[in-house]
Scaffold this motif. Structure first.
Motif, mmCIF file in Angstrom:
data_model
loop_
_atom_site.group_PDB
_atom_site.id
_atom_site.type_symbol
_atom_site.label_atom_id
_atom_site.label_comp_id
_atom_site.label_asym_id
_atom_site.label_seq_id
_atom_site.Cartn_x
_atom_site.Cartn_y
_atom_site.Cartn_z
ATOM 1 N N GLY A 423 0.827 -1.223 0.000
ATOM 2 C CA GLY A 423 0.000 0.000 0.000
ATOM 3 C C GLY A 423 0.857 1.267 0.000
ATOM 4 O O GLY A 423 0.672 2.161 -0.846
ATOM 5 N N PRO A 424 1.825 1.366 0.937
ATOM 6 C CA PRO A 424 2.682 2.561 0.953
ATOM 7 C C PRO A 424 3.475 2.784 -0.344
ATOM 8 O O PRO A 424 3.639 3.933 -0.767
ATOM 9 C CB PRO A 424 3.629 2.279 2.132
ATOM 10 N N THR A 425 3.950 1.716 -0.997
ATOM 11 C CA THR A 425 4.673 1.969 -2.254
ATOM 12 C C THR A 425 3.715 2.513 -3.309
ATOM 13 O O THR A 425 4.090 3.390 -4.102
ATOM 14 C CB THR A 425 5.372 0.704 -2.813
ATOM 15 N N THR A 610 6.947 -0.976 -6.123
ATOM 16 C CA THR A 610 6.176 -0.504 -7.268
ATOM 17 C C THR A 610 7.103 0.338 -8.140
ATOM 18 O O THR A 610 7.844 1.173 -7.617
ATOM 19 C CB THR A 610 4.956 0.321 -6.810
ATOM 20 N N HIS A 611 7.089 0.064 -9.431
ATOM 21 C CA HIS A 611 7.969 0.764 -10.373
ATOM 22 C C HIS A 611 7.153 1.582 -11.378
ATOM 23 O O HIS A 611 6.040 1.197 -11.728
ATOM 24 C CB HIS A 611 8.816 -0.239 -11.169
ATOM 25 N N ILE A 612 7.789 2.668 -11.847
ATOM 26 C CA ILE A 612 7.198 3.481 -12.917
ATOM 27 C C ILE A 612 8.207 3.564 -14.053
ATOM 28 O O ILE A 612 9.397 3.792 -13.809
ATOM 29 C CB ILE A 612 6.911 4.936 -12.456
ATOM 30 N N CYS A 613 7.736 3.409 -15.277
ATOM 31 C CA CYS A 613 8.634 3.456 -16.426
ATOM 32 C C CYS A 613 8.013 4.290 -17.548
ATOM 33 O O CYS A 613 6.836 4.144 -17.863
ATOM 34 C CB CYS A 613 8.863 2.029 -16.936
ATOM 35 N N VAL A 632 10.237 2.370 -6.319
ATOM 36 C CA VAL A 632 9.837 2.631 -4.928
ATOM 37 C C VAL A 632 9.734 1.277 -4.238
ATOM 38 O O VAL A 632 9.004 0.394 -4.699
ATOM 39 C CB VAL A 632 8.474 3.363 -4.843
ATOM 40 N N GLN A 633 10.492 1.098 -3.165
ATOM 41 C CA GLN A 633 10.515 -0.218 -2.504
ATOM 42 C C GLN A 633 10.681 -0.053 -1.003
ATOM 43 O O GLN A 633 11.385 0.838 -0.527
ATOM 44 C CB GLN A 633 11.649 -1.078 -3.077
ATOM 45 N N ASP A 634 10.057 -0.978 -0.279
ATOM 46 C CA ASP A 634 10.176 -1.031 1.177
ATOM 47 C C ASP A 634 11.451 -1.788 1.554
ATOM 48 O O ASP A 634 11.634 -2.916 1.109
ATOM 49 C CB ASP A 634 8.931 -1.744 1.738
#
Lengths: 754, 160
Positions: A423-425, A610-613, A632-634
């Motif tokens: 959830g946070p990512t 979660t990644h963005i590309c 973005v990773q925990d």
């Protein structure tokens, strides 16, 4: 020992800083010694003869001419590695993979080996070995291998996991199933359903250092092995069992390791080198060529995956189902099972079912590759999730947030989650400037989530305090990417001293108790736990020594910020004693001061990213370019944030290569056509942008500092994130990885032709 | 096969050796001279882990014959630091954590040194293309590019 591993919520002074790694200077000056950088007196050169056939019975091997060549000291075949596996099927497969026994099962399968005085003689000797093959029909494609008409690779394989044992053997080793609820009912409740099939091609870990070792079997029955490995203790067990040595008499030293990513968790050449040394009576150095690395080591599974997901118009997923077929190479594996476990792990689902099939093919034995099996499952699932969000008219991030797993969610593979970071990512990605940046023509943006279990395991650590107050930390987990820096930070933190006083080393198998290998992102998680425990044991000794120096009860001595402090008013006249001061007197107060720890590091916190590309596609050529990338990773707690970022960036880069370029290409003859870095193209510097990272810290409740493993999760989302970006750029759903220019052009053409 | 006698200069030192006519410079460096800083990642000139500088030219030493070193000036990773003093590139690679496993690092440092000798003020794109002959599988190149940028700035300051 009463070690309490629970998270304590403490503040930090060393952990979270970014000092230079202890092994750094050796590595920038060329002094660090990797697998091939070690030599022994009288050493021979080993070389391996490999099958040119994908599938063939070995009728006869004639080594007589090779043996007669001047300078050849030993020639071995499977006959020199007798079967000592005693019914252990997994070990038998390892043995057969090291040296083919009855059949060559893939192009590159070892069939014989030589040891000679130099490389040139060894190469000549290989040409003199005559192998009589009976070539058999082969199969390299995962879907083809499942057909009843496919050539049978092992007639002793009867699919496990079915209600009834099949009457005929097949190439399907096993069926596994995970999930809960009733998917049939769930799909009936859905307003919208997406159903798609996906394929991913086989890739290699691509470590730059080929497998290398120096083996020496001595006349007294002892043996030494110097090797680049992710787990020297496991290599010792496997080599000793296969060679019939006593494990205690085999000392394995892990060299510096030039990349592993899972690929150096399996023995290949090492038992062969030991067998050559035993026969020749001299040390043998065996280094694979790059061609051998591609043909005979690694790779990951090729896959074929069907996904079906249904949701209500409000965005709630009502059911999710996947069938996953993973290639294992010619031996049994559990790769599809891991895919089946990870596929839907990011989501809170009432009705979920996944089925995995382990499929034998005439390709090299599948090896672990960074979060093994998870990236392909995530590619299929996250592609379908994106499509479903679009179909019901929801933003893909909001759709995932609505369905994300939370603390208390029962995971699709069984357990109930504690505090987790999915959830946070997603929230961080939703608010990230990257998501709001404008795109130009022919550009597309994609995002995707990923999960990995993480692992803990058996861990043993020694912490020795020198008389000068220096701290030597001996760990048994191989350092694959900077963990000696992280573990030195942890020792400094716990003892309350400066990082520069601590130096961590990786101990050999004769110097420390058993350690599981560095896999499952466990290196820093488990060894930091053992380091904290060892440091606390050393502090107990330090307090005792201080009490002795002061002549007061030990219970009156506490440890604060690197010093023994006498508590209570009656000791008000006593100052503090530093670690250095206590260490300097240790010879008079009871001898060396040390702390030891052995434990099973349970409770490795699960990991999410979660990644963005952003990607640009040339519609005329199908070529692609990644123009922006965010991870973005925990991390639970980032011990050395720079190396955490490095893990995030490295995993993303490997995922980009997998998504866009990398694949094993087999000819109709079953031979690998691109066993080199020219034709198997991993990303180079000019292919990539900077890779932005954001570290989230949701503490792992099962580690004193909250640490979670960080090494693997970063390769899970990229395949899907990039596929979603390409699909958004070109307006066609991409379902086959890698999305090489010909595949993108074909997809565009198919769309035009309708 | 008869050996070839070679007289050359490596990291400023005069060196003589015998090698086979088909032996690569990389094998000579590693196996005959004990200079194992250059690594063999592929043996086909695709990975750059064996990068050295021969007479101011960056080469893959796996693609050069040992015999071809006759009369040349060769620079390897072992000659990059001056005594205790690390080269700014070495220092910046450490500070930026531009290495994880480190197997590609000697090749990257040699290639980066060559790049900055020819282009002391490279853009990010020039760095990325200048180092495109070197493979790294661990870092994703981000921290390598930043380390080279930082080193270039330090070296420019130093030369003023």
């Amino acid at each position: 020992m009463n070690f309490d591993p629970r998270y304590s919520g403490r503040s930090f002074s060393s952990v979270g800083t970014r000092p230079i790694r202890p092994d750094g200077v050796d590595k920038v000056t060329g002094r660090a010694r990797y697998g091939a950088d070690f030599n022994m007196a009288g050493q021979l050169v080993g070389r391996v003869l490999r099958s040119p056939h994908a599938h063939a019975v070995i009728r006869k091997i004639d080594t007589s001419k090779a043996e007669k060549l001047a300078g050849v000291k030993a020639v071995i075949t499977a006959a020199d590695l007798p079967d000592l596996t005693d019914g252990d099927a997994a070990m038998y497969d390892i043995l057969d993979n090291c040296m083919a026994r009855k059949k060559a099962l893939y192009d590159g399968h070892a069939v014989a080996a030589v040891a000679a005085i130099d490389a040139r003689t060894a190469r000549q000797a290989l040409k003199l070995i005559e192998v009589d093959y009976e070539v058999l029909p082969h199969v390299t494609d995962v879907d083809e291998a499942m057909k009843h008409s496919a050539p049978l690779i092992n007639d002793a394989i009867f699919t496990e996991g079915l209600e009834e044992k099949p009457v005929k053997p097949s190439n399907v080793y096993k069926r596994t199933q995970y999930g809960h609820g009733d998917v049939h009912q769930g799909f009936a409740e859905a307003d919208m359903i997406v159903e798609r099939s996906f394929k991913t091609e086989q890739t290699h870990q691509g470590y730059i250092e080929p497998h290398a070792c120096v083996a020496s079997v001595n006349p007294d029955g002892t043996a030494d092995l110097w090797v680049c490995t992710q787990g020297h203790f496991v290599y010792r067990q496997h080599c000793a069992q296969l060679l019939g040595l006593e494990a205690s008499k085999l000392r394995v030293t892990s060299s510096e390791i030039g990349g592993g990513f899972g690929g150096k968790t399996h023995v290949w050449a090492e038992p062969v080198a030991l067998a050559l040394s035993r026969k020749a009576g001299r040390p043998v150095k065996l280094v694979m060529t790059r061609d051998e690395v591609f043909r005979a080591s690694g790779p990951t599974s090729a896959t074929s995956i069907d996904v079906k997901i249904g949701a209500r118009n409000d965005g709630t997923i009502t059911a999710a189902e996947a069938t996953l077929r993973y290639s294992c190479g010619p031996y049994a594996g559990m790769w599809a099972e891991i895919g089946a476990m990870t596929a839907f792990a990011c989501y809170k689902l009432e009705n979920v079912k996944t089925v995995g099939y382990e499929v034998l093919v005439n390709r090299p034995k599948t090896a672990a590759y960074r979060a093994p099996s998870a990236p392909m499952a995530a590619f299929a699932v996250e592609s379908a999730v994106d499509e479903l969000a679009k179909d019901i008219g929801m933003d893909p991030v909001d759709f995932r947030i609505k369905n994300a797993a939370q603390e208390g969610t029962r995971a699709s593979y069984g357990p109930v989650y504690g505090p987790i970071g999915i959830g946070p990512t997603l929230e961080a990605v939703k608010n990230h400037p990257h998501m709001k940046a404008p795109l130009k023509q022919n550009q597309g943006r994609g995002m995707a989530c990923g999960f990995w279990f993480n692992f803990g395991g058996q861990t043993c650590t020694d912490l020795n305090i020198g008389m000068d107050g220096s701290v030597s930390l001996a760990v048994g987990t191989v350092d694959v990417g900077g963990s000696r820096a992280s573990l030195s930070l942890v020792a400094a933190e716990e003892l309350g001293i400066d990082y520069s006083q601590v130096k961590a080393v990786v101990a050999d198998t004769s110097s420390l108790g058993y350690n599981d290998m560095t896999d499952g992102s466990r290196g820093t998680f488990s060894s930091s736990m053992a380091t904290i425990s060892a440091a606390r044991n050393a502090i107990k000794v330090l307090r005792e020594r201080a009490a002795q120096m002061w002549d007061i009860p030990v219970d009156d001595v506490v440890w604060e910020k690197g010093h023994a402090v006498a508590k209570g008013e009656k000791h008000g006249n006593l100052g503090k004693l530093s670690l250095k001061e206590i260490a300097a007197q240790s010879g008079k107060t009871g001898g060396p001061i040390a702390g030891h720890s052995e434990l099973v590091a349970d409770g490795a916190g699960v990991s999410f990213a979660t990644h963005i590309c952003d990607i640009e596609v040339d519609p005329e050529t199908g070529s692609t370019r990644v123009i922006r990338y965010t991870v973005v990773q925990d991390a639970g707690k980032a011990v050395h944030p720079t190396y955490v970022e490095g893990q995030y960036q490295g995993g993303a880069a490997q995922g980009i290569g997998w998504a866009l370029n990398e694949e094993y290409i087999y000819g109709k003859d079953g031979r690998l056509q691109n066993p080199g870095f020219l034709d198997y193209r991993i990303p180079v510097c000019s292919d990539l942008p900077m890779i932005d990272t954001q570290i989230l810290e949701i503490p792992n409740p099962n580690h004193p500092y909250g640490v979670r493993g960080v090494g693997e999760t970063s390769i899970v989302p990229p395949l899907a994130a990039i596929a979603n970006a390409v699909s958004n750029a070109v307006g066609v759903r991409m379902t086959h990885i890698p999305m090489s220019p010909p595949r993108i052009l074909a997809a565009l053409e198919a769309e035009r032709e309708g | 096969m008869a050996g070839v006698a070679v007289s050359t200069t490596i990291n400023g030192d005069h060196v003589e050796y015998l090698c086979q006519p088909d032996e690569t410079l990389l094998d000579v460096l590693r196996d005959r001279l004990g200079l194992t800083g250059a690594k063999e990642g592929c043996g086909t000139g695709d990975c750059g882990a064996c990068s050295v500088i021969v007479d101011d030219r960056l080469v893959c030493s796996c693609l050069v014959l040992g015999a071809e070193a006759e009369g040349r000036q060769i620079e390897t990773i072992e000659g990059m630091a001056h005594g205790d003093q690390l080269h700014p590139l070495q220092q910046k690679f450490l500070e930026h954590a531009a290495l994880q496993c480190g197997i590609c690092t000697p090749g990257f440092l040699i290639a980066a040194k060559d790049l900055l000798a020819k282009n002391p003020d490279p853009t990010e794109e020039e760095i990325r293309f200048g180092l495109a002959g070197n493979l790294c599988r661990c870092t994703g190149y981000d921290k390598i590019v930043r380390a080279v940028q930082d080193a270039a700035n330090v070296m420019k300051e130093g030369s003023r």
